[in-house]
Design a protein around this motif. Structure first.
Motif, mmCIF file in Angstrom:
data_model
loop_
_atom_site.group_PDB
_atom_site.id
_atom_site.type_symbol
_atom_site.label_atom_id
_atom_site.label_comp_id
_atom_site.label_asym_id
_atom_site.label_seq_id
_atom_site.Cartn_x
_atom_site.Cartn_y
_atom_site.Cartn_z
ATOM 1 N N ALA A 160 0.838 -1.206 0.000
ATOM 2 C CA ALA A 160 0.000 0.000 0.000
ATOM 3 C C ALA A 160 0.872 1.254 0.000
ATOM 4 O O ALA A 160 0.557 2.246 -0.684
ATOM 5 N N THR A 161 1.972 1.223 0.720
ATOM 6 C CA THR A 161 2.890 2.359 0.757
ATOM 7 C C THR A 161 3.553 2.559 -0.598
ATOM 8 O O THR A 161 3.615 3.686 -1.110
ATOM 9 N N PHE A 162 4.060 1.470 -1.196
ATOM 10 C CA PHE A 162 4.654 1.574 -2.530
ATOM 11 C C PHE A 162 3.647 2.133 -3.530
ATOM 12 O O PHE A 162 3.966 2.989 -4.340
ATOM 13 N N ARG A 163 2.418 1.633 -3.463
ATOM 14 C CA ARG A 163 1.383 2.082 -4.399
ATOM 15 C C ARG A 163 1.094 3.578 -4.210
ATOM 16 O O ARG A 163 1.014 4.323 -5.176
ATOM 17 N N GLN A 164 0.939 4.023 -2.971
ATOM 18 C CA GLN A 164 0.641 5.434 -2.694
ATOM 19 C C GLN A 164 1.816 6.332 -3.072
ATOM 20 O O GLN A 164 1.622 7.368 -3.708
ATOM 21 N N MET A 165 3.025 5.937 -2.705
ATOM 22 C CA MET A 165 4.191 6.766 -3.007
ATOM 23 C C MET A 165 4.506 6.754 -4.495
ATOM 24 O O MET A 165 5.105 7.698 -5.011
ATOM 25 N N GLY A 166 4.109 5.714 -5.194
ATOM 26 C CA GLY A 166 4.314 5.652 -6.635
ATOM 27 C C GLY A 166 3.486 6.675 -7.396
ATOM 28 O O GLY A 166 3.742 6.924 -8.567
ATOM 29 N N ALA A 202 9.290 7.384 -9.118
ATOM 30 C CA ALA A 202 9.841 6.287 -9.920
ATOM 31 C C ALA A 202 10.425 5.185 -9.046
ATOM 32 O O ALA A 202 10.257 3.999 -9.344
ATOM 33 N N LEU A 203 11.086 5.552 -7.979
ATOM 34 C CA LEU A 203 11.662 4.561 -7.078
ATOM 35 C C LEU A 203 10.581 3.645 -6.517
ATOM 36 O O LEU A 203 10.767 2.438 -6.409
ATOM 37 N N PHE A 204 9.429 4.221 -6.213
ATOM 38 C CA PHE A 204 8.334 3.448 -5.630
ATOM 39 C C PHE A 204 7.512 2.701 -6.680
ATOM 40 O O PHE A 204 6.759 1.798 -6.356
ATOM 41 N N ARG A 205 7.666 3.072 -7.947
ATOM 42 C CA ARG A 205 6.961 2.379 -9.020
ATOM 43 C C ARG A 205 7.804 1.302 -9.670
ATOM 44 O O ARG A 205 7.303 0.276 -10.090
ATOM 45 N N GLU A 206 9.112 1.543 -9.785
ATOM 46 C CA GLU A 206 9.951 0.724 -10.656
ATOM 47 C C GLU A 206 10.952 -0.178 -9.957
ATOM 48 O O GLU A 206 11.570 -1.011 -10.614
ATOM 49 N N SER A 207 11.133 -0.054 -8.670
ATOM 50 C CA SER A 207 12.098 -0.915 -7.984
ATOM 51 C C SER A 207 11.551 -2.340 -7.893
ATOM 52 O O SER A 207 10.339 -2.573 -7.907
ATOM 53 N N ALA A 208 12.461 -3.292 -7.810
ATOM 54 C CA ALA A 208 12.054 -4.707 -7.715
ATOM 55 C C ALA A 208 11.193 -4.979 -6.482
ATOM 56 O O ALA A 208 10.168 -5.668 -6.594
ATOM 57 N N PRO A 209 11.561 -4.468 -5.291
ATOM 58 C CA PRO A 209 10.694 -4.711 -4.123
ATOM 59 C C PRO A 209 9.293 -4.118 -4.287
ATOM 60 O O PRO A 209 8.303 -4.727 -3.883
ATOM 61 N N ALA A 210 9.213 -2.950 -4.905
ATOM 62 C CA ALA A 210 7.905 -2.316 -5.111
ATOM 63 C C ALA A 210 7.067 -3.149 -6.061
ATOM 64 O O ALA A 210 5.888 -3.418 -5.795
#
Length: 116
Positions: free
Chosen positions: A75-81, A89-97
């Motif tokens: 949910a955090t990755f999605r919101q920060m993306g 971009a970091l929150f949209r494109e990183s492998a963990p995200a």
């Protein structure tokens, strides 16, 4: 006077209670997270009793698949993306995200199948 039968029942009941262990909460997700999910789901699908039941079912299915810590991360990755440019971009494109969001999407797809 206590009969042998009453004594045996009392011992059995006592043993059963002690083996059962402490009661656990019905949910491992915080109440505010569940409420927020159901509210957003109903806003997207319609604000009526049938969708209240469907949306409640949906978060229950997601909870059964994704532990809260991973749900929170996704949910955090999605919101920060949603941030524009390099910040998001970091929150949209990183492998963990990508992995966290994909896991949540799979759980949501399963919830849609089961509940809607």
């Amino acid at each position: 006077m206590v009969t042998l039968e009453k004594f045996a029942i009392a011992v059995f009941a006592s043993a059963a209670i002690s083996l059962a262990g402490p009661a656990t909460a019905a949910t491992s997700y915080p109440t505010n997270v569940v409420a927020e999910y159901v509210y957003a789901c109903m806003k997207a699908n319609g604000e009526n009793r049938a969708n209240l039941d469907r949306c409640s079912c949906s978060i229950d299915v997601i909870e059964s698949i994704v532990p809260y810590d991973r749900y929170e991360a996704a949910a955090t990755f999605r919101q920060m993306g949603l941030l524009a440019g390099e910040n998001g971009a970091l929150f949209r494109e990183s492998a963990p995200a990508k992995a966290a969001i994909a896991e949540l999407k799979r759980a949501q797809a399963e919830a849609d199948i089961r509940c809607f």
